[in-house]
Design an enzyme around this catalytic site. Structure first.
Site, PDB file in Angstrom:
ATOM      1  CB  ALA A 251      -0.926   0.009   1.217  1.00 27.17           C
ATOM      2  CB  ALA A 252       4.079   2.287   1.424  1.00 25.65           C
ATOM      3  N   GLY A 255      -1.470   6.467  -1.539  1.00 24.91           N
ATOM      4  CA  GLY A 255      -2.336   7.247  -2.415  1.00 24.91           C
ATOM      5  C   GLY A 255      -3.595   6.505  -2.813  1.00 24.91           C
ATOM      6  CG  ASP A 272       4.513  -1.324   1.855  1.00 28.92           C
ATOM      7  OD1 ASP A 272       4.060  -1.117   0.715  1.00 28.92           O
ATOM      8  OD2 ASP A 272       5.733  -1.403   2.092  1.00 28.92           O
ATOM      9  CG  ASP A 298       6.317 -10.665   2.270  1.00 27.61           C
ATOM     10  OD1 ASP A 298       5.679 -10.374   1.232  1.00 27.61           O
ATOM     11  OD2 ASP A 298       7.405 -11.268   2.243  1.00 27.61           O
ATOM     12  CB  CYS A 370       3.892   1.941 -12.208  1.00 28.57           C
ATOM     13  SG  CYS A 370       5.216   1.520 -11.041  1.00 28.57           S
TER      14      CYS A 370
END
Length: 426
Positions: A251-252, A255, A272, A298, A370
């Site tokens: 999650a970190a 956003g 995270d 994890d 990404c």
């Protein structure tokens, strides 16, 4: 300019030695805490610019050298000085003079004449050196050759535009907090603050020029966040419904966690493995006045943190090559190796297989990266579907899978939405 040039040299040197650019910049600013804000900004801009154009800069330097440099500090110094001469408005004589002075400051005074001669020769031979890219793809596109080859293979009509975009400055895009305001109202606030912007879609507003977040109206009060338009798709694609339990794995910095909570009243657990990066999740939740359960764990080992209650929705925003966001992180393309892609793919498969049992029957899991490399994206999902008969790939905006390539509006992202159903009868 002396502190700026020397600072950029030290930062770029750290990156060329294998260090993350953000970490190198943070360490430098902690060490030289008396730097003025304008000096910090200049060091950052020159460091980013040098790494964006590193392929061409190295090709130029190799043409100007008659023999290898004996002091490793000289390469980053010369690279940033050539970058400044070509891409900044600083006076050429000042750039050269300061580079010569820095040579003495770093204990390489014997090379003052060499540094001066190389930079003067660059100015004299500039027109010829600008043509290096005609014969050298690494110089032309400032990406490693293996990266260029992969894009040619998978994006035969788009690869050149994708490489050009990767070397451009990224847009600054905002996400409106629907719990606080809406896009038309916030556009009016921006206009009143003298900040030019345009409405992209839904909650996304793009600024025509980047500004410090401190200039954004009501930023501290949680009215808006900085988030790429492509990244904003994640929360929307999850098809969130009121009261659902949601897992945000990896999650970190938070956003997407916050965006989900802005969109719907759901119960979110944000996981995270990096305790330090989880502090950013807490900061974002606090500023936006949102609430989630945040755990260090994890994603590939849920037995260490999962309470056994299935989730209605899971966002698997997995670790990846980050090849879709290199204009924001230009060090990535030089620090990555082609073999890293397979390693990321293995890690992604482990996370997917570990998270799938946590999804409730009829629930949905959104796989996100990404990355622009198919091995981490479509090929990964196809392999997952072959391993899990109860997984169904759902269409996204009319497409089975959604690969966003970097452009003027957004970075490169990949999304695949999986539904959990009963395996077919045999």
């Amino acid at each position: 300019m002396l502190a700026i040039q020397r600072g950029a040299m030290q930062v770029v040197s750290e990156v060329l030695a294998g260090r993350n650019l953000n970490d190198a910049l943070s360490q430098h600013f902690r060490q030289y805490f008396r730097l003025e804000p304008a000096e910090r900004a200049a060091i950052q801009d020159i460091s980013y610019g040098t790494l964006r154009h590193l392929g061409w800069l190295r090709a130029v330097l190799s043409k100007l050298l008659l023999k290898p440099l004996t002091d490793p500090q000289l390469e980053p110094l010369l690279l940033i000085a050539i970058y400044q001469l070509e891409y900044t408005r600083a006076a050429p004589y000042a750039i050269v003079d300061h580079a010569v002075t820095v040579t003495t400051k770093i204990g390489a005074g014997g090379a003052k004449g060499l540094v001066n001669a190389i930079l003067r020769n660059f100015q004299r031979q500039r027109e010829t050196l600008l043509k290096l890219g005609e014969r050298n793809e690494v110089a032309c596109y400032s990406h490693p050759q293996w990266w260029i080859n992969l894009l040619k293979k998978h994006y035969p009509t788009e690869w050149q535009a994708m490489l050009a975009t990767a070397n451009s400055h990224p847009p600054m895009t905002l996400r409106i907090n629907a719990r606080k305001t809406d896009a038309p109202a916030y556009l009016k606030l921006l206009a009143e603050a003298g900040i030019a912007a345009k409405w992209l879609d839904d909650a996304a507003i793009q600024l025509l020029e980047a500004v410090p977040v401190t200039r954004l109206p009501q930023f501290a009060e949680g009215w808006v966040s900085v988030q790429d338009e492509g990244a904003q798709l994640a929360a929307k694609l999850l098809d969130l419904q009121e009261g659902q339990s949601v897992l945000d794995a990896c999650a970190a910095p938070g956003g997407k966690t916050c965006h989900m909570l802005e969109m719907a009243k759901v119960d979110v657990i944000a996981i995270d493995h990096d305790e330090a990066r989880l502090s950013r999740v807490h900061e974002n939740l606090s500023r936006l006045q949102l609430s989630a359960t945040v755990k260090c764990g994890d994603a590939a080992k849920p037995t260490e943190w999962w309470d056994g209650k299935p989730f209605d929705r899971i966002l698997a925003d997995v670790p990846c090559s980050a090849s879709g966001v290199v204009r924001r992180h230009p060090d990535i393309k030089w620090l990555r190796r082609e073999t890293d892609i397979a390693q990321f793919a293995t890690q992604q498969a482990e996370i997917l297989d570990a998270l799938w049992p946590l999804l409730a029957e009829g629930g949905k899991l959104l796989y996100a990266t990404c990355s622009i490399f198919p091995q981490e994206n479509g090929e990964q999902i196809n392999a997952f579907l072959a391993r899990h008969e109860d997984a169904v790939l759902l269409p996204l905006a009319g497409e089975i899978q959604q690969q966003l390539t970097p452009n003027a509006r957004h970075d490169g992202f990949y999304y695949a939405l999986l539904a959990k159903g009963a395996p077919p009868a045999r």
